[in-house]
Design a protein around this motif. Sequence first.
Motif, short mmCIF file in Angstrom:
data_model
loop_
_atom_site.label_atom_id
_atom_site.label_comp_id
_atom_site.label_asym_id
_atom_site.label_seq_id
_atom_site.Cartn_x
_atom_site.Cartn_y
_atom_site.Cartn_z
N GLU A 31 -4.96 3.37 7.71
CA GLU A 31 -5.17 4.06 6.76
C GLU A 31 -4.03 4.39 5.77
O GLU A 31 -2.88 4.23 6.29
CB GLU A 31 -5.79 5.63 7.13
N THR A 32 -4.37 5.08 4.64
CA THR A 32 -3.41 5.54 3.53
C THR A 32 -3.74 6.91 3.44
O THR A 32 -4.84 7.39 3.61
CB THR A 32 -3.10 4.81 2.28
N LYS A 33 -2.66 7.67 2.99
CA LYS A 33 -2.96 9.15 2.74
C LYS A 33 -3.74 9.17 1.45
O LYS A 33 -4.66 10.11 1.17
CB LYS A 33 -1.58 9.69 2.39
N CYS A 70 0.82 -1.09 0.02
CA CYS A 70 0.17 0.01 -0.06
C CYS A 70 0.98 1.20 -0.08
O CYS A 70 1.69 1.43 0.70
CB CYS A 70 -0.89 -0.11 1.24
N PRO A 71 0.47 2.15 -0.78
CA PRO A 71 1.34 3.42 -1.02
C PRO A 71 1.16 4.32 0.09
O PRO A 71 -0.36 4.37 0.48
CB PRO A 71 1.02 3.98 -2.22
N ASP A 72 2.02 5.04 0.48
CA ASP A 72 1.70 6.21 1.66
C ASP A 72 1.09 5.70 2.79
O ASP A 72 -0.11 6.08 3.05
CB ASP A 72 0.93 7.30 0.99
N VAL A 73 1.47 4.67 3.57
CA VAL A 73 0.81 4.11 4.87
C VAL A 73 0.67 5.48 5.52
O VAL A 73 1.70 6.08 6.05
CB VAL A 73 1.49 3.26 5.33
N ASN A 74 -0.47 5.84 6.16
CA ASN A 74 -0.66 6.82 7.33
C ASN A 74 -0.25 6.19 8.58
O ASN A 74 -0.70 5.15 9.23
CB ASN A 74 -2.05 7.33 7.41
N THR A 75 1.08 6.45 9.06
CA THR A 75 1.47 5.73 10.20
C THR A 75 0.98 6.42 11.50
O THR A 75 1.68 5.89 12.87
CB THR A 75 3.23 6.08 10.35
N ARG A 76 0.09 7.18 11.68
CA ARG A 76 -0.59 7.54 12.90
C ARG A 76 -1.16 6.75 13.81
O ARG A 76 -0.98 6.43 14.91
CB ARG A 76 -1.66 8.69 12.64
N ARG A 77 -2.04 5.84 13.06
CA ARG A 77 -2.70 4.72 13.94
C ARG A 77 -2.72 3.50 13.37
O ARG A 77 -3.21 3.36 12.15
CB ARG A 77 -3.75 5.09 14.64
N VAL A 78 -3.00 2.27 13.86
CA VAL A 78 -3.14 0.89 13.39
C VAL A 78 -4.27 0.24 14.33
O VAL A 78 -4.10 0.48 15.54
CB VAL A 78 -1.97 0.31 12.86
N CYS A 81 -5.11 1.92 -2.11
CA CYS A 81 -5.00 0.79 -1.30
C CYS A 81 -6.20 0.11 -1.07
O CYS A 81 -5.90 -1.38 -1.26
CB CYS A 81 -4.49 1.26 -0.06
N ALA A 82 -7.40 0.55 -1.09
CA ALA A 82 -8.32 -0.30 -0.99
C ALA A 82 -8.66 -1.17 -2.30
O ALA A 82 -9.12 -2.20 -2.06
CB ALA A 82 -9.75 0.67 -0.85
N GLN A 83 -8.23 -0.55 -3.32
CA GLN A 83 -8.71 -1.33 -4.54
C GLN A 83 -7.40 -2.57 -4.44
O GLN A 83 -8.00 -3.48 -5.09
CB GLN A 83 -8.18 -0.68 -5.92
#
Length: 85
Positions: A69-71, A10-18, A76-78
């Motif tokens: 999430e990703t930015k 997944c491109p551009d993973v949002n690293t804030r939370r999982v 990513c969903a696709q």
Amino acid sequence: HMRPDIMLSCPDVNTRRVFITHTKCDKELVNQVREKVCSLIPFEEVYETTAGCVITSHCGPNTLGVLFETKNSSDCAQKLYLENV
């Protein structure tokens, strides 16, 4: 069976939370997944949640998912949808 390749693709993973969401899985398994996820991507916050009744009734015991999430979430969903079809 964990698929770290999906998360890493997944491109551009949002690293804030999982979120590690499960249907009352064994604590040792949840901890192993937490360690693996954090070794792949340094998330700021890791939340453990229990899946709701719909996921639990349809998927059964020992179901575990890693949600992030990703930015640009559409990319990513696709990929996740195509990977799991």
